[in-house]
Design a protein around this motif. Structure first.
Motif, short mmCIF file in Angstrom:
data_model
loop_
_atom_site.label_atom_id
_atom_site.label_comp_id
_atom_site.label_asym_id
_atom_site.label_seq_id
_atom_site.Cartn_x
_atom_site.Cartn_y
_atom_site.Cartn_z
N ARG A 1 0.82 -1.21 0.00
CA ARG A 1 0.00 0.00 0.00
C ARG A 1 0.86 1.26 0.00
O ARG A 1 0.52 2.25 -0.63
CB ARG A 1 -0.93 0.01 1.22
CG ARG A 1 -2.15 -0.87 1.02
CD ARG A 1 -3.17 -0.62 2.07
NE ARG A 1 -2.58 -0.68 3.41
CZ ARG A 1 -3.13 -0.14 4.49
NH1 ARG A 1 -4.27 0.49 4.40
NH2 ARG A 1 -2.54 -0.24 5.66
N VAL A 2 1.98 1.19 0.72
CA VAL A 2 2.86 2.36 0.76
C VAL A 2 3.45 2.61 -0.64
O VAL A 2 3.51 3.75 -1.11
CB VAL A 2 3.98 2.16 1.80
CG1 VAL A 2 5.01 3.27 1.72
CG2 VAL A 2 3.39 2.09 3.21
N VAL A 3 3.83 1.52 -1.30
CA VAL A 3 4.39 1.67 -2.65
C VAL A 3 3.35 2.26 -3.60
O VAL A 3 3.63 3.16 -4.39
CB VAL A 3 4.89 0.31 -3.18
CG1 VAL A 3 5.38 0.44 -4.61
CG2 VAL A 3 6.00 -0.23 -2.29
N LEU A 4 2.12 1.76 -3.52
CA LEU A 4 1.08 2.26 -4.42
C LEU A 4 0.69 3.70 -4.09
O LEU A 4 0.38 4.48 -4.97
CB LEU A 4 -0.13 1.34 -4.38
CG LEU A 4 0.15 -0.03 -5.01
CD1 LEU A 4 -1.03 -0.97 -4.84
CD2 LEU A 4 0.49 0.12 -6.49
N ALA A 5 0.75 4.04 -2.80
CA ALA A 5 0.47 5.42 -2.42
C ALA A 5 1.55 6.33 -3.01
O ALA A 5 1.25 7.43 -3.49
CB ALA A 5 0.43 5.57 -0.90
N ALA A 6 2.80 5.85 -3.02
CA ALA A 6 3.89 6.64 -3.59
C ALA A 6 3.67 6.82 -5.09
O ALA A 6 3.87 7.91 -5.65
CB ALA A 6 5.23 5.95 -3.34
N LEU A 7 3.22 5.76 -5.73
CA LEU A 7 2.97 5.83 -7.17
C LEU A 7 1.83 6.81 -7.47
O LEU A 7 1.92 7.65 -8.37
CB LEU A 7 2.62 4.41 -7.65
CG LEU A 7 2.58 4.13 -9.13
CD1 LEU A 7 3.82 4.62 -9.82
CD2 LEU A 7 2.43 2.63 -9.39
N GLY A 8 0.77 6.71 -6.71
CA GLY A 8 -0.38 7.61 -6.90
C GLY A 8 0.05 9.05 -6.67
O GLY A 8 -0.32 9.96 -7.42
#
Ligand code: PHE
Length: 451
Positions: free
Chosen positions: A213-220
């Protein structure tokens, strides 16, 4: 036919695009998310994502825009008249339209805070009183709307003046000014007692928090921060001169955007920790925590004016880019005159914004799929429109756009060589679509609650 307008200098291109990318996302969101989700560890991931996905995506938008030399919708139609890729442009223009309607409201808040700083309204107030002032202000039926109209009016004025004399000229003054303000605030923050605590909060790497989730939040966040998926970089790309190196330009913009986000973190957290305050999230941090910091800080009166002016400037170059997406569509695709197009879009966007503002107060009913109008606009555009638009455009450029023309754009018609063509295609064809799809799933809640 009249010659199409464009940017007149390299610095003008950079200033306008950096101005768009640097906004509220850099100043309050990025520092907070970094501090909370792993500090230095998050930072490494974010930098990797910007380099591997954000940068190639920005470059693709530039390629599409400069090849077609039209607005976001017209560009896709011109480059592929048979298939419906222009839907990406339609989503982009709609996103710009709806994002601006509530972004203009938040931008208006920054003016209220510049004004309150100048009139020294926070002096001697307790932190509860300061928090209440914010709550009361955003719920007020017309006060935020007045600031919103003023802010949007300035935006409309700049855009109606055109690319070179309006957007470029204003950005060339505002972006350097913004940098100077941030650096002054950085020096002040670092020289406060205990500033190391804040820097530790921001940079100390904690890999144990990192999960998908942290990685996807960074991507978003990278998409949002680089202003991708809204037709902005397609529109600005269409004003870039034929000789400019698009890859280098996109690289410089990405570096500047990230650097300014970091500088903002360094300006904010040491000050928050120096006075033992809570590094709260989002609007709370900027509008209710920071006035307390300035209250206690020597010279706080001036630093408060500076900080909120910085926020207003950062927001203004972003609102300009959003309005330009809509205006460019009316001018290029619907053949409207620029002044008329500016007035029409300014008026309609501002009026819709009234309802976004009222949703914080008198019209707070959660009648749009369980959300009030303000949050509804925000989540619909961020969760569905931006990602879908970005996905369609990478599929277009990776699989359908004429490869020779892509190469011609990357090399400015062969004026220099690029070594990254292969890597670019690998990313645009495979990595970026998968990344975007995952962000989409994350944002609609497939991987559990959003961070
Ligand atoms: N990129 C801007 C930021 O980081 C946000 C933005 C969104 C700008 C939409 C323009 C359009 O805050």
């Amino acid at each position: 036919m009249e010659k199409r307008e464009g940017f007149s200098s390299k610095f003008g291109i950079l200033a306008a695009a950096i101005g768009s990318a640097v906004g509220l996302g850099n100043i309050w969101r990025f520092p907070y998310v970094t501090g909370k989700y792993g500090g230095g560890a998050f930072l490494i991931i974010y930098l990797g994502i910007v380099a591997i996905i954000g940068l190639p995506l920005m470059l693709s938008e530039f390629v599409i825009g400069r090849e077609a030399k039209l607005d976001a919708i017209g560009s896709f139609k011109k480059l592929d008249s048979k298939r419906p890729f222009y839907i990406s442009g339609v989503l982009g223009v709609l996103s710009a339209f709806f994002i601006l309607s509530y972004y203009g409201v938040v931008a208006g808040w920054t003016l209220e805070y510049v004004f309150s700083s100048i009139t020294n309204k926070f002096a001697g107030q307790s932190s509860e009183a300061i928090a209440n002032m914010f709550g009361t202000f955003i719920k007020h039926p017309y006060r935020p709307i007045i600031w919103q109209i003023i802010f949007m009016g300035v935006t409309g004025l700049v855009v109606s003046t055109g690319i070179e004399k309006g957007i470029e000229k204003v950005s060339k003054i505002m972006v350097p000014l913004l940098l100077v303000l941030i650096i002054v605030l950085d020096i002040r923050a670092i020289s406060l007692p205990n500033s190391m605590e804040g820097l530790k909060f921001l940079f100390k790497p904690d890999f144990s928090i990192i999960d998908r989730r942290v990685v996807l939040a960074a991507l978003g966040h990278a998409f949002y921060s680089l202003s991708l998926g809204m037709g902005i970089m397609i529109t600005y790309g269409s004003y870039i001169g034929d000789k400019e190196n698009l890859g280098k330009t996109a690289l410089q913009i990405s570096i500047a955007d990230t650097l300014i986000a970091l500088l903002a973190g360094v300006a904010i957290f040491p000050a928050v920790f120096a006075y033992g305050l809570d590094p709260a999230e989002g609007p709370g941090l900027v509008f209710t925590t920071l006035p307390n910091v300035f209250n206690q800080m020597p010279g706080g009166y001036f630093f408060s004016i500076m900080f909120f002016s910085l926020l207003a400037l950062a927001a203004l170059t972003s609102t300009i880019s959003l309005l330009e997406v809509v205006v460019a569509f009316l001018v290029d695709s619907l053949k409207m005159e620029r002044k008329k197009a500016s007035i029409l879009s300014f008026t309609s966007i501002t009026i819709i914004g009234f309802f976004a503002s009222l949703a914080n107060g008198p019209l707070s009913g959660k009648v749009f799929f369980g959300k009030n109008f303000f949050d509804f606009l925000d989540t619909t555009t961020a969760n569905y429109f931006l990602t879908t638009a970005a996905l369609i455009s990478v599929i277009f450029i990776g699989w359908f756009m004429n490869k020779d023309r892509v190469k011609a754009q990357l090399t400015s018609e062969g004026s220099f060589n690029v070594i990254y063509e292969k890597a670019f295609y690998t990313i645009i064809r495979y990595i970026a679509p998968i990344g975007i799809l995952l962000v989409f799933l994350y944002q609609i809640g497939v991987f559990g609650e959003k961070l």
